[in-house]
Design a protein around this motif. Structure first.
Motif, PDB file in Angstrom:
ATOM      1  N   GLY A 113     -34.079  54.331 -76.892  1.00 45.40           N
ATOM      2  CA  GLY A 113     -34.647  53.221 -76.946  1.00 45.40           C
ATOM      3  C   GLY A 113     -34.315  52.374 -75.766  1.00 45.40           C
ATOM      4  N   GLN A 114     -33.538  52.821 -74.839  1.00 48.01           N
ATOM      5  CA  GLN A 114     -33.359  52.032 -73.669  1.00 48.01           C
ATOM      6  C   GLN A 114     -34.689  52.146 -72.577  1.00 48.01           C
ATOM      7  OE1 GLN A 114     -31.026  49.801 -72.783  1.00 48.01           O
ATOM      8  NE2 GLN A 114     -31.673  49.169 -70.830  1.00 48.01           N
ATOM      9  N   ARG A 115     -35.154  50.912 -72.246  1.00 49.81           N
ATOM     10  CA  ARG A 115     -36.384  50.955 -71.283  1.00 49.81           C
ATOM     11  C   ARG A 115     -35.895  50.550 -69.777  1.00 49.81           C
ATOM     12  NH1 ARG A 115     -37.222  53.943 -74.480  1.00 49.81           N
ATOM     13  NH2 ARG A 115     -38.872  54.150 -75.885  1.00 49.81           N
ATOM     14  N   ASP A 116     -35.063  49.465 -69.677  1.00 50.90           N
ATOM     15  CA  ASP A 116     -34.776  49.157 -68.247  1.00 50.90           C
ATOM     16  C   ASP A 116     -33.781  49.660 -67.628  1.00 50.90           C
ATOM     17  OD1 ASP A 116     -36.484  46.483 -67.920  1.00 50.90           O
ATOM     18  OD2 ASP A 116     -36.226  46.827 -69.928  1.00 50.90           O
ATOM     19  N   PHE A 117     -33.690  50.110 -66.401  1.00 51.22           N
ATOM     20  CA  PHE A 117     -32.914  50.963 -65.632  1.00 51.22           C
ATOM     21  C   PHE A 117     -32.720  50.358 -64.431  1.00 51.22           C
ATOM     22  CE2 PHE A 117     -34.346  53.768 -68.942  1.00 51.22           C
ATOM     23  CZ  PHE A 117     -33.003  54.256 -69.662  1.00 51.22           C
ATOM     24  N   GLY A 118     -31.555  50.290 -63.627  1.00 53.28           N
ATOM     25  CA  GLY A 118     -31.156  49.607 -62.414  1.00 53.28           C
ATOM     26  C   GLY A 118     -30.639  50.716 -61.341  1.00 53.28           C
ATOM     27  N   GLU A 119     -31.211  50.856 -60.429  1.00 55.67           N
ATOM     28  CA  GLU A 119     -30.607  51.893 -59.457  1.00 55.67           C
ATOM     29  C   GLU A 119     -30.363  51.044 -58.321  1.00 55.67           C
ATOM     30  OE1 GLU A 119     -30.312  55.391 -59.406  1.00 55.67           O
ATOM     31  OE2 GLU A 119     -30.815  55.474 -61.729  1.00 55.67           O
ATOM     32  N   ASN A 120     -29.263  51.692 -57.565  1.00 55.48           N
ATOM     33  CA  ASN A 120     -28.643  51.051 -56.285  1.00 55.48           C
ATOM     34  C   ASN A 120     -29.124  51.898 -54.930  1.00 55.48           C
ATOM     35  OD1 ASN A 120     -26.770  50.230 -58.356  1.00 55.48           O
ATOM     36  ND2 ASN A 120     -25.936  49.179 -56.914  1.00 55.48           N
ATOM     37  N   TYR A 121     -29.234  53.284 -55.092  1.00 55.20           N
ATOM     38  CA  TYR A 121     -29.554  54.119 -54.049  1.00 55.20           C
ATOM     39  C   TYR A 121     -30.788  54.888 -53.999  1.00 55.20           C
ATOM     40  CZ  TYR A 121     -24.452  53.875 -54.694  1.00 55.20           C
ATOM     41  OH  TYR A 121     -23.211  53.392 -54.682  1.00 55.20           O
ATOM     42  N   LEU A 146     -30.968  45.755 -49.773  1.00 56.45           N
ATOM     43  CA  LEU A 146     -32.103  45.932 -49.319  1.00 56.45           C
ATOM     44  C   LEU A 146     -32.382  46.194 -47.909  1.00 56.45           C
ATOM     45  CD1 LEU A 146     -34.827  47.230 -50.148  1.00 56.45           C
ATOM     46  CD2 LEU A 146     -35.481  44.708 -50.902  1.00 56.45           C
ATOM     47  N   GLN A 147     -32.669  47.219 -47.185  1.00 54.44           N
ATOM     48  CA  GLN A 147     -32.846  47.094 -45.755  1.00 54.44           C
ATOM     49  C   GLN A 147     -34.398  47.566 -45.354  1.00 54.44           C
ATOM     50  OE1 GLN A 147     -30.199  50.208 -45.086  1.00 54.44           O
ATOM     51  NE2 GLN A 147     -28.182  49.056 -45.414  1.00 54.44           N
ATOM     52  N   SER A 148     -34.623  47.032 -44.083  1.00 55.84           N
ATOM     53  CA  SER A 148     -35.806  47.280 -43.744  1.00 55.84           C
ATOM     54  C   SER A 148     -36.657  48.523 -43.750  1.00 55.84           C
ATOM     55  CB  SER A 148     -35.873  46.901 -42.181  1.00 55.84           C
ATOM     56  OG  SER A 148     -35.757  45.251 -41.986  1.00 55.84           O
ATOM     57  N   ASN A 149     -35.914  49.610 -43.693  1.00 52.28           N
ATOM     58  CA  ASN A 149     -36.428  50.933 -43.812  1.00 52.28           C
ATOM     59  C   ASN A 149     -36.361  51.630 -45.110  1.00 52.28           C
ATOM     60  OD1 ASN A 149     -33.651  51.150 -44.339  1.00 52.28           O
ATOM     61  ND2 ASN A 149     -33.433  53.012 -43.159  1.00 52.28           N
ATOM     62  N   LYS A 150     -36.313  50.619 -46.128  1.00 61.48           N
ATOM     63  CA  LYS A 150     -36.332  50.798 -47.679  1.00 61.48           C
ATOM     64  C   LYS A 150     -37.437  50.154 -48.235  1.00 61.48           C
ATOM     65  CE  LYS A 150     -31.323  51.662 -48.091  1.00 61.48           C
ATOM     66  NZ  LYS A 150     -30.145  51.418 -49.114  1.00 61.48           N
ATOM     67  N   THR A 151     -38.152  49.176 -47.582  1.00 57.56           N
ATOM     68  CA  THR A 151     -39.048  48.368 -48.472  1.00 57.56           C
ATOM     69  C   THR A 151     -40.112  48.799 -48.985  1.00 57.56           C
ATOM     70  OG1 THR A 151     -39.842  47.563 -46.171  1.00 57.56           O
ATOM     71  CG2 THR A 151     -37.960  46.268 -47.268  1.00 57.56           C
ATOM     72  N   ARG A 152     -40.809  49.850 -48.053  1.00 63.92           N
ATOM     73  CA  ARG A 152     -41.970  50.466 -48.463  1.00 63.92           C
ATOM     74  C   ARG A 152     -41.828  51.164 -49.657  1.00 63.92           C
ATOM     75  NH1 ARG A 152     -46.946  50.802 -46.592  1.00 63.92           N
ATOM     76  NH2 ARG A 152     -46.510  50.143 -44.585  1.00 63.92           N
ATOM     77  N   ASP A 153     -40.864  51.980 -49.754  1.00 63.25           N
ATOM     78  CA  ASP A 153     -40.419  52.649 -51.133  1.00 63.25           C
ATOM     79  C   ASP A 153     -40.172  51.952 -52.247  1.00 63.25           C
ATOM     80  OD1 ASP A 153     -41.270  55.293 -50.383  1.00 63.25           O
ATOM     81  OD2 ASP A 153     -39.205  56.010 -49.279  1.00 63.25           O
ATOM     82  N   HIS A 180     -33.706  42.769 -57.464  1.00 64.90           N
ATOM     83  CA  HIS A 180     -32.641  41.776 -57.705  1.00 64.90           C
ATOM     84  C   HIS A 180     -31.839  41.440 -56.582  1.00 64.90           C
ATOM     85  CE1 HIS A 180     -32.560  42.397 -62.199  1.00 64.90           C
ATOM     86  NE2 HIS A 180     -33.351  43.359 -61.958  1.00 64.90           N
ATOM     87  N   SER A 181     -32.215  42.018 -55.386  1.00 63.02           N
ATOM     88  CA  SER A 181     -31.341  41.738 -54.155  1.00 63.02           C
ATOM     89  C   SER A 181     -31.875  41.135 -53.072  1.00 63.02           C
ATOM     90  CB  SER A 181     -30.488  43.150 -53.947  1.00 63.02           C
ATOM     91  OG  SER A 181     -31.361  44.076 -54.004  1.00 63.02           O
ATOM     92  N   LEU A 182     -33.097  40.381 -53.338  1.00 61.81           N
ATOM     93  CA  LEU A 182     -33.643  39.989 -52.077  1.00 61.81           C
ATOM     94  C   LEU A 182     -32.878  38.727 -51.459  1.00 61.81           C
ATOM     95  CD1 LEU A 182     -36.037  39.812 -50.530  1.00 61.81           C
ATOM     96  CD2 LEU A 182     -37.393  38.478 -51.999  1.00 61.81           C
ATOM     97  N   GLU A 183     -32.635  38.761 -50.207  1.00 64.96           N
ATOM     98  CA  GLU A 183     -31.728  37.724 -49.665  1.00 64.96           C
ATOM     99  C   GLU A 183     -32.296  37.214 -48.452  1.00 64.96           C
ATOM    100  OE1 GLU A 183     -27.831  38.757 -48.383  1.00 64.96           O
ATOM    101  OE2 GLU A 183     -28.410  40.840 -48.105  1.00 64.96           O
ATOM    102  N   ARG A 184     -33.389  37.846 -47.833  1.00 65.60           N
ATOM    103  CA  ARG A 184     -33.984  37.652 -46.627  1.00 65.60           C
ATOM    104  C   ARG A 184     -35.252  37.276 -46.610  1.00 65.60           C
ATOM    105  NH1 ARG A 184     -32.388  41.526 -42.152  1.00 65.60           N
ATOM    106  NH2 ARG A 184     -32.117  42.842 -43.841  1.00 65.60           N
ATOM    107  N   GLU A 185     -35.785  36.379 -45.633  1.00 66.94           N
ATOM    108  CA  GLU A 185     -37.363  36.188 -45.655  1.00 66.94           C
ATOM    109  C   GLU A 185     -38.432  37.506 -45.013  1.00 66.94           C
ATOM    110  OE1 GLU A 185     -40.848  33.118 -43.748  1.00 66.94           O
ATOM    111  OE2 GLU A 185     -38.637  32.414 -43.915  1.00 66.94           O
TER     112      GLU A 185
END
Length: 235
Positions: free
Chosen positions: A52-60, A85-92, A101-106
């Motif tokens: 029944g779990q639906r929400d999953f959080g991933e770091n990598y 979250l780094q620039s080279n990860k944003t597209r994926d 959940h980890s947005l900290e820069r414009e």
């Protein structure tokens, strides 16, 4: 972890959340359990989904993308990106997640906005706040929060939902509650500044401080070890 152990751990986590909501006088559906599945195999996520779990959080990111491919048949999973979250990860991230959940820069926000596919709904985002003012911690300061929120609210492919924080550890419940209260107050301030926005998310609380976070209004609590067991560090 066996199927039985995972079932019991997930049931215990849900019971803790339900009890914390009841103790705080909040609605039974006032907070969502976010299962932090980093380093855990796709098969274990599939088992949790069957329970029944639906929400999953991933770091990598790369690990998460591999799991998403393996679990593509489970089209009701809600994937949350909760890591740095780094620039080279944003597209994926923009293409494969429902929440960040980890947005900290414009700068990162603008990349996510530009790279979010038009075929998908706006990406739900929480601004990560360095609520304990720790030099080593990621996150925007409370003082700089309104400017970043204003910028994100103007981006059509992002939907600012609220705030996230990982406070400094504390054992005393009162000490645990103080930074969560500050985060709640920061969200209330943003609601007053931007009344047209849908600011309804407080992503805060983990295994050691879930009850304190819920008492201060958490709407998403992030539990990893309490659900999936300790991470395997032998590899």
């Amino acid at each position: 972890m066996t199927n039985l152990a995972l079932r019991d751990a997930l049931a215990n986590a849900r019971h803790r959340l339900d009890a914390a909501l009841a103790d705080a006088g909040r609605a039974p559906d006032g907070a969502t359990l976010l299962a932090v599945s980093k380093t855990k195999p796709a098969a274990m996520i599939r088992e949790a989904h069957a329970l029944g779990q639906r929400d999953f959080g991933e770091n990598y990111l790369q690990e998460a993308l591999e799991k998403q491919e393996a679990l593509a048949d489970l089209d009701d999973i809600v994937w949350h990106f909760i890591g740095p979250l780094q620039s080279n990860k944003t597209r994926d991230v923009a293409e494969h997640f429902a929440w960040v959940h980890s947005l900290e820069r414009e700068k990162i926000a603008r990349r996510l906005d530009a790279q979010r596919p038009e075929t998908l709904p706006p990406l739900n985002v929480c601004l990560q706040v360095n609520i304990s003012d720790e030099p080593s911690k990621s996150g925007v300061s409370v003082a700089d929060l309104p400017a970043l929120a204003e910028a994100v609210l103007a981006m059509p492919n992002l939907r600012l939902r609220g705030l996230m924080a990982i406070p400094a550890p504390a054992d005393d419940p009162a000490a645990q509650r103080r930074p969560f209260a500050r985060l709640r107050e920061a969200l209330e301030d943003l609601r007053e500044r931007f009344p047209e926005a849908r600011l309804d998310a407080l992503s805060m609380g983990m295994s050691g401080d879930l009850e304190a976070a819920v008492a201060e209004g958490a709407t998403q609590v992030r539990l990893g070890t309490a659900i999936f067991g300790a991470r395997d560090t032998s590899a």
